[in-house]
Design an enzyme around this catalytic site. Structure first.
Site, PDB file in Angstrom:
ATOM      1  N   ASP A  18       0.828  -1.200   0.000  1.00  0.00           N
ATOM      2  CA  ASP A  18       0.000   0.000   0.000  1.00  0.00           C
ATOM      3  C   ASP A  18       0.865   1.254   0.000  1.00  0.00           C
ATOM      4  O   ASP A  18       2.037   1.224   0.392  1.00  0.00           O
ATOM      5  CB  ASP A  18      -0.903   0.028   1.236  1.00  0.00           C
ATOM      6  CG  ASP A  18      -2.224  -0.671   1.003  1.00  0.00           C
ATOM      7  OD1 ASP A  18      -2.500  -1.045  -0.143  1.00  0.00           O
ATOM      8  OD2 ASP A  18      -2.983  -0.844   1.975  1.00  0.00           O
ATOM      9  N   MET A  39      -8.877   9.588   6.895  1.00  0.00           N
ATOM     10  CA  MET A  39      -9.210   9.965   5.513  1.00  0.00           C
ATOM     11  C   MET A  39     -10.290  11.046   5.493  1.00  0.00           C
ATOM     12  O   MET A  39     -11.166  11.053   4.638  1.00  0.00           O
ATOM     13  CB  MET A  39      -9.677   8.732   4.716  1.00  0.00           C
ATOM     14  CG  MET A  39      -8.647   7.622   4.652  1.00  0.00           C
ATOM     15  SD  MET A  39      -9.270   6.091   3.917  1.00  0.00           S
ATOM     16  CE  MET A  39     -10.239   5.429   5.295  1.00  0.00           C
ATOM     17  N   LYS A  50      -3.230   3.512  -3.144  1.00  0.00           N
ATOM     18  CA  LYS A  50      -4.308   4.385  -3.585  1.00  0.00           C
ATOM     19  C   LYS A  50      -4.106   5.762  -2.974  1.00  0.00           C
ATOM     20  O   LYS A  50      -3.569   5.903  -1.876  1.00  0.00           O
ATOM     21  CB  LYS A  50      -5.664   3.831  -3.131  1.00  0.00           C
ATOM     22  CG  LYS A  50      -5.931   2.405  -3.591  1.00  0.00           C
ATOM     23  CD  LYS A  50      -7.103   1.802  -2.857  1.00  0.00           C
ATOM     24  CE  LYS A  50      -7.295   0.332  -3.228  1.00  0.00           C
ATOM     25  NZ  LYS A  50      -8.337  -0.322  -2.410  1.00  0.00           N
TER      26      LYS A  50
END
Length: 339
Positions: free
Chosen positions: A120, A256, A142
């Site tokens: 990741d 996030m 991502k």
């Protein structure tokens, strides 16, 4: 014994059955060695040991290998290491909040056994090169709003490599099961009969606020905390729930959540939260660029815009944020007075 030495141009004997010795073979080659693999003691010849600078015995049979080396006239240092774990399995590894030295011992052991590592964006990628030199590394990170490798494709890659008999590590930031989609990857493996191990990691929801001096719980102040994903706006029902938790003294941690922060703070106030409630945005935790912006629900949008806050960041809402401000001593005095 797992070596990290520079073996450039050094002839190294790697002694053991190929599947069991694959980790040692890969690591020695990555260190620059002239690798000389021998699968069984009876196959060792004087030509194999000529000029060798090191012998690595993998797995069982040390006495047999020692006799074979003596019979072949070898006079080299001999080290031993366990056989590589059987392939065809997957390990979901939590890499913690990003600092390589916050990886667990078990996480490092899983990487050392890996043939393939899917990494990741926020995982400690540097640890892969150190623990698994020569492993195939597949970046699948991502960024907000940009997923170059879709989750379904990630799961396909995990399954394909495991079914090919490889030891696969899926290295994530934080913990695999805290907004890490580890459950989906576990289900994908289970559907194909692939065994899965899980190595927990330190979630940024707790560790990053802690690095900024903010405990998510504090006696007589907050005895609960809620962790939420802010990658999409919260519903009115969720905002009402969060406001209720805050009124009861709870701490809200949002991962996030920088992009949806204006929606969060306006929604909390609309749901009855005190506009003076402290709020912190802690960016890039556990890096040399870590930064905290301390504000309140009332001023959060303006203050974070002025500061240029961006991802990755952890948002913390609640009285415990005061512990990371100049009000810390006054706050502790208030707590003591009411304790």
């Amino acid at each position: 014994m797992l070596l990290t030495a520079d073996l450039t141009a050094v002839p190294v004997l790697v002694l053991g059955e190929p599947a069991a010795a694959r980790r040692a073979l890969r690591r020695c080659a990555a260190a620059g060695a002239e690798v000389r693999p021998v699968a069984a003691p009876e196959q060792l010849r004087p030509a194999d040991v000529a000029g060798a600078g090191l012998a690595v015995v993998v797995g069982e049979g040390r006495a047999r290998w020692r006799k074979a080396l003596d019979d072949a006239g070898a006079r080299v240092p001999v080290v031993h290491e366990p056989a590589a774990r059987e392939g065809g399995r997957v390990t979901l590894v939590g890499g913690g909040p990003g600092a390589e030295d916050l990886l667990t011992v078990r996480a490092v052991q899983a990487l050392q056994d890996a043939d393939v590592v899917l990494v990741d964006r926020l995982a400690p990628a540097g640890a892969v090169a150190a623990a698994a030199p020569g492993a195939e590394v597949i970046p699948v990170g991502k960024t907000p709003g940009h997923h170059p490798v879709p989750q379904e494709r990630i799961q396909d890659l995990i399954v394909v490599h495991a079914l090919a008999g490889k030891s696969v590590v899926r290295l994530k930031g934080g913990d695999p099961y805290v907004f890490g989609r580890g459950g989906e990857e576990l289900a994908a493996c289970a559907a194909h009969g692939i065994p899965v191990d899980v190595v927990p990691g330190i979630t940024s929801a707790v560790s990053v606020p802690g690095a900024a001096g903010i405990p998510v719980t504090f006696r007589e102040v907050s005895r609960m905390f809620t962790v939420a994903s802010g990658h999409v706006p919260f519903s009115e029902a969720e905002l009402q729930h969060f406001a209720g938790l805050g009124a009861a003294g709870g701490t809200l941690v949002v991962l996030m959540g920088v992009g949806t922060l204006p929606h969060l703070v306006s929604g909390l106030v609309r749901a009855g939260a005190d506009p003076a409630t402290p709020l912190a945005v802690v960016e890039r935790g556990f890096t040399d660029r870590q930064r905290s912006t301390i504000t309140s629900l009332r001023d959060a949008v303006e203050d974070t815009a002025r500061a240029g806050c961006g991802s990755p960041a952890v948002v913390v809402v609640g009285p415990v944020v005061r512990l990371a401000t100049a009000e810390r001593n006054a706050f502790l005095a208030e707590v003591a007075a009411h304790g």
